[in-house]
Write a protein that holds these residues in place. Structure first.
Motif, PDB file in Angstrom:
ATOM      1  N   THR A 137      33.903  30.833  53.225  1.00  0.00           N
ATOM      2  CA  THR A 137      34.076  32.011  52.367  1.00  0.00           C
ATOM      3  C   THR A 137      33.803  31.631  50.920  1.00  0.00           C
ATOM      4  OG1 THR A 137      35.660  33.055  53.843  1.00  0.00           O
ATOM      5  CG2 THR A 137      35.772  33.695  51.533  1.00  0.00           C
ATOM      6  N   ARG A 138      33.015  32.461  50.231  1.00  0.00           N
ATOM      7  CA  ARG A 138      32.732  32.253  48.800  1.00  0.00           C
ATOM      8  C   ARG A 138      33.488  33.311  48.009  1.00  0.00           C
ATOM      9  NH1 ARG A 138      27.481  32.692  50.774  1.00  0.00           N
ATOM     10  NH2 ARG A 138      27.180  34.441  49.364  1.00  0.00           N
ATOM     11  N   VAL A 139      34.241  32.872  46.996  1.00  0.00           N
ATOM     12  CA  VAL A 139      35.032  33.795  46.187  1.00  0.00           C
ATOM     13  C   VAL A 139      34.700  33.566  44.711  1.00  0.00           C
ATOM     14  CG1 VAL A 139      37.355  34.520  45.504  1.00  0.00           C
ATOM     15  CG2 VAL A 139      36.911  33.839  47.867  1.00  0.00           C
ATOM     16  N   SER A 140      34.387  34.655  44.025  1.00  0.00           N
ATOM     17  CA  SER A 140      34.149  34.626  42.579  1.00  0.00           C
ATOM     18  C   SER A 140      35.070  35.643  41.925  1.00  0.00           C
ATOM     19  CB  SER A 140      32.699  34.976  42.246  1.00  0.00           C
ATOM     20  OG  SER A 140      31.823  34.021  42.788  1.00  0.00           O
ATOM     21  N   VAL A 141      35.529  35.301  40.731  1.00  0.00           N
ATOM     22  CA  VAL A 141      36.403  36.182  39.964  1.00  0.00           C
ATOM     23  C   VAL A 141      35.794  36.368  38.588  1.00  0.00           C
ATOM     24  CG1 VAL A 141      38.699  36.441  38.937  1.00  0.00           C
ATOM     25  CG2 VAL A 141      38.458  35.418  41.219  1.00  0.00           C
ATOM     26  N   PHE A 142      35.818  37.600  38.120  1.00  0.00           N
ATOM     27  CA  PHE A 142      35.327  37.929  36.778  1.00  0.00           C
ATOM     28  C   PHE A 142      36.424  38.708  36.070  1.00  0.00           C
ATOM     29  CE2 PHE A 142      31.873  37.853  39.806  1.00  0.00           C
ATOM     30  CZ  PHE A 142      31.007  36.932  39.235  1.00  0.00           C
ATOM     31  N   VAL A 143      36.694  38.333  34.836  1.00  0.00           N
ATOM     32  CA  VAL A 143      37.640  39.053  34.001  1.00  0.00           C
ATOM     33  C   VAL A 143      36.862  39.478  32.765  1.00  0.00           C
ATOM     34  CG1 VAL A 143      39.819  38.950  32.731  1.00  0.00           C
ATOM     35  CG2 VAL A 143      39.555  37.656  34.871  1.00  0.00           C
ATOM     36  N   TYR A 144      36.830  40.796  32.528  1.00  0.00           N
ATOM     37  CA  TYR A 144      36.026  41.296  31.419  1.00  0.00           C
ATOM     38  C   TYR A 144      36.650  42.566  30.852  1.00  0.00           C
ATOM     39  CZ  TYR A 144      34.108  44.212  35.188  1.00  0.00           C
ATOM     40  OH  TYR A 144      33.962  45.075  36.232  1.00  0.00           O
TER      41      TYR A 144
END
Length: 156
Positions: free
Chosen positions: A29-36
């Motif tokens: 599983t690939r997980v990316s997080v973005f906070v903007y």
């Protein structure tokens, strides 16, 4: 958060002031997080509306993924509001899931989006079709949003 650990932080292409974060739990599983930042006026005055505008953009990006060769095909399995309560505070959210196919391989793409104060927290995950029903990505996304809500609140 949960069994996921941060493995990379990187600038978001085209938005040098934004950061992306990659997490792993050791599985495929690939997980990316973005906070903007969200439009702060809308986020404060109409948080539900801000999420209702931002959440569906993931579904709109899937045809672009096909055009760019990232997917051969996709299908929107579901897309709906996905709010949560953190210490008595309602955090508006949106979730989308879409199985995708590439070279005969099927993954389920998830996006969990939450409005935390005046920031969007977006969790994107690509989960292999085998066993996708058992993924803890939904719990990771909710726990991360709750943790960030508490951190942002205490930083004020």
């Amino acid at each position: 958060v949960r069994s996921y650990r941060l493995i990379e932080s990187y600038p978001v292409e085209g938005y040098p002031e934004h950061r992306g974060f990659r997490y792993t739990d050791g599985s495929p599983t690939r997980v990316s997080v973005f906070v903007y930042p969200a439009d702060s006026a809308v986020a404060v005055a109409e948080p539900r509306h801000a999420v209702a505008q931002e959440g569906p953009l993931f579904s709109e990006s899937l045809p672009i993924g096909v055009q760019r060769g990232r997917y051969d095909a996709y299908n929107i399995a579901f897309a709906h509001a996905d709010s949560l309560e953190v210490d008595g505070q309602l955090i508006f959210g949106h979730v989308t899931a879409a199985p995708t196919k590439r070279a005969g391989r099927v993954n389920v793409e998830f996006q969990y989006l939450y409005l935390v104060g005046t920031r969007f927290v977006k969790v994107r995950a690509s989960v292999p079709a085998e066993g996708w029903q058992n993924t803890d990505v939904p719990l990771f996304a909710k726990e991360l949003a709750a943790m960030l809500t508490r951190q942002f609140r205490s930083a004020k």
